[in-house]
Design a protein around this motif. Sequence first.
Motif, short mmCIF file in Angstrom:
data_model
loop_
_atom_site.label_atom_id
_atom_site.label_comp_id
_atom_site.label_asym_id
_atom_site.label_seq_id
_atom_site.Cartn_x
_atom_site.Cartn_y
_atom_site.Cartn_z
N ALA A 1 0.91 -1.16 -0.01
CA ALA A 1 0.08 0.04 0.23
C ALA A 1 0.69 1.07 0.12
CB ALA A 1 -1.00 -0.12 1.25
N ARG A 2 0.33 2.34 -0.61
CA ARG A 2 1.00 3.67 -0.80
C ARG A 2 1.07 4.09 0.77
NH1 ARG A 2 -2.22 6.52 -3.78
NH2 ARG A 2 -1.27 5.56 -5.72
N PRO A 3 2.28 4.44 1.40
CA PRO A 3 2.28 4.98 2.77
C PRO A 3 1.75 6.40 2.92
CG PRO A 3 4.58 5.10 1.80
CD PRO A 3 3.46 4.49 0.81
N TRP A 4 0.80 7.27 1.97
CA TRP A 4 0.37 8.23 2.24
C TRP A 4 -0.89 8.18 1.48
CZ3 TRP A 4 5.39 8.00 0.32
CH2 TRP A 4 5.56 8.20 -0.99
N LYS A 5 -1.91 8.93 1.72
CA LYS A 5 -3.26 9.02 0.91
C LYS A 5 -3.11 9.79 -0.32
CE LYS A 5 -6.27 7.96 4.76
NZ LYS A 5 -7.07 8.48 5.63
N CYS A 6 -2.27 11.00 0.02
CA CYS A 6 -2.17 12.01 -1.24
C CYS A 6 -0.76 12.63 -0.75
CB CYS A 6 -3.12 12.97 -1.24
SG CYS A 6 -3.51 14.00 0.48
N CYS A 7 -0.24 13.43 -1.87
CA CYS A 7 0.94 14.02 -1.60
C CYS A 7 1.10 15.26 -2.80
CB CYS A 7 2.25 13.09 -1.95
SG CYS A 7 3.90 13.66 -1.40
N ASP A 8 1.65 16.26 -2.17
CA ASP A 8 1.76 17.51 -3.06
C ASP A 8 3.44 17.57 -3.52
OD1 ASP A 8 -0.92 18.47 -3.13
OD2 ASP A 8 -0.61 19.05 -0.93
N ALA A 9 4.32 17.42 -2.63
CA ALA A 9 5.65 17.44 -2.81
C ALA A 9 6.32 15.74 -2.82
CB ALA A 9 6.39 18.16 -1.87
N ALA A 10 6.21 15.20 -4.32
CA ALA A 10 6.62 13.69 -4.13
C ALA A 10 7.70 13.77 -5.22
CB ALA A 10 5.64 12.77 -4.64
N PRO A 11 9.11 14.02 -4.88
CA PRO A 11 10.13 13.61 -5.87
C PRO A 11 10.26 12.22 -6.01
CG PRO A 11 11.08 14.14 -3.57
CD PRO A 11 9.56 14.28 -3.63
N CYS A 12 10.48 11.88 -7.51
CA CYS A 12 10.43 10.38 -7.76
C CYS A 12 11.66 10.34 -8.74
CB CYS A 12 9.13 10.00 -8.61
SG CYS A 12 7.69 10.23 -7.49
N THR A 13 12.20 9.06 -8.79
CA THR A 13 13.29 8.73 -9.72
C THR A 13 12.71 8.68 -11.14
OG1 THR A 13 12.85 6.52 -9.43
CG2 THR A 13 14.45 7.40 -8.07
N LYS A 14 13.50 8.86 -12.22
CA LYS A 14 13.11 8.65 -13.48
C LYS A 14 12.99 7.35 -13.83
CE LYS A 14 14.29 13.30 -14.54
NZ LYS A 14 14.98 14.29 -15.35
N SER A 15 13.25 6.17 -13.04
CA SER A 15 13.14 4.85 -13.45
C SER A 15 11.64 4.48 -13.65
CB SER A 15 13.62 3.87 -12.26
OG SER A 15 12.85 4.41 -11.15
N ILE A 16 11.45 3.37 -14.55
CA ILE A 16 10.11 2.83 -14.48
C ILE A 16 10.08 1.35 -13.76
CG2 ILE A 16 8.64 1.71 -16.19
CD1 ILE A 16 9.81 3.86 -18.22
N PRO A 17 9.39 1.24 -12.77
CA PRO A 17 8.36 2.17 -12.04
C PRO A 17 9.46 3.12 -11.26
CG PRO A 17 8.58 0.11 -11.03
CD PRO A 17 9.25 -0.11 -12.19
N PRO A 18 8.88 4.31 -10.97
CA PRO A 18 9.33 5.40 -10.18
C PRO A 18 9.50 4.97 -8.80
CG PRO A 18 7.22 6.17 -10.96
CD PRO A 18 7.43 4.73 -11.62
N ILE A 19 10.38 5.36 -8.05
CA ILE A 19 10.52 5.33 -6.69
C ILE A 19 10.31 6.56 -5.97
CG2 ILE A 19 12.10 4.64 -4.69
CD1 ILE A 19 13.81 2.92 -6.64
N CYS A 20 9.08 6.77 -5.38
CA CYS A 20 8.84 8.01 -4.87
C CYS A 20 9.03 8.23 -3.42
CB CYS A 20 7.47 8.29 -5.31
SG CYS A 20 7.34 8.18 -7.09
N HIS A 21 9.05 9.30 -2.93
CA HIS A 21 9.11 9.76 -1.35
C HIS A 21 8.19 11.03 -1.20
CE1 HIS A 21 12.13 11.12 2.15
NE2 HIS A 21 11.14 11.86 2.03
N CYS A 22 7.53 11.07 -0.34
CA CYS A 22 6.50 12.14 -0.04
C CYS A 22 7.18 13.28 1.07
CB CYS A 22 5.14 11.93 0.49
SG CYS A 22 3.97 13.32 0.58
N ARG A 23 7.48 14.39 0.56
CA ARG A 23 8.12 15.40 1.27
C ARG A 23 7.12 16.10 2.18
NH1 ARG A 23 12.53 18.34 -1.91
NH2 ARG A 23 10.40 18.94 -2.96
N ASP A 24 5.86 16.07 1.90
CA ASP A 24 4.69 16.71 2.74
C ASP A 24 4.97 16.76 4.23
OD1 ASP A 24 3.85 17.25 0.14
OD2 ASP A 24 1.79 16.24 0.54
#
Length: 177
Positions: free
Chosen positions: A50-73
């Motif tokens: 499961a995604r560890p957040w319901k929504c995110c406004d500042a989510a830097p992601c890698t340019k890989s496929i699939p992307p690896i994201c982190h939420c900085r909110d």
Amino acid sequence: MKRYLSASILLMLSLREPSLSPAAPPTPPPPSPFASPATPKVGPAAAAPARPWKCCDAAPCTKSIPPICHCRDEVEQCDAACKDCVPSTSHPSLYVCNDQYIGDPGPICRPWNCCDLAPCTRSIPPICRCLDEVDQCAATCKDCAASTSDPSRRGCQDVFRGWPGPRCTLEGNGVGN
């Protein structure tokens, strides 16, 4: 030259592997030396976490496929799915989820998609409202009220902690949201 070529073809056919004959079932390939027990399974047997957040406004992601994201909110309370919730370094009363997620970062949290008239406090992060009047509020708006100047128009009354997001028009004089 043809003589050597036909001799080498005959030699290759006589040395072919018995598992390649049509009667024998194919043998599975040997395990890859690069495969590890941590390699994720692919297919219907692999359940996506499961995604560890319901929504995110500042989510830097890698340019890989699939992307690896982190939420900085920075939030008042991390989502229940977050495993590594830490206090924010810039605002100690707020928290940041340090989990990484492989895949789409999910929807934005702002109660509006875009805003041309967004007064914000000077705090970090800012506390903003969107004063745009629109035909219909965004789906993320919790308090959508009729405009006082034109009852056919609506305005999102939500207050949002964070940057107000993109403008709706380039000039900033459009109808917004």
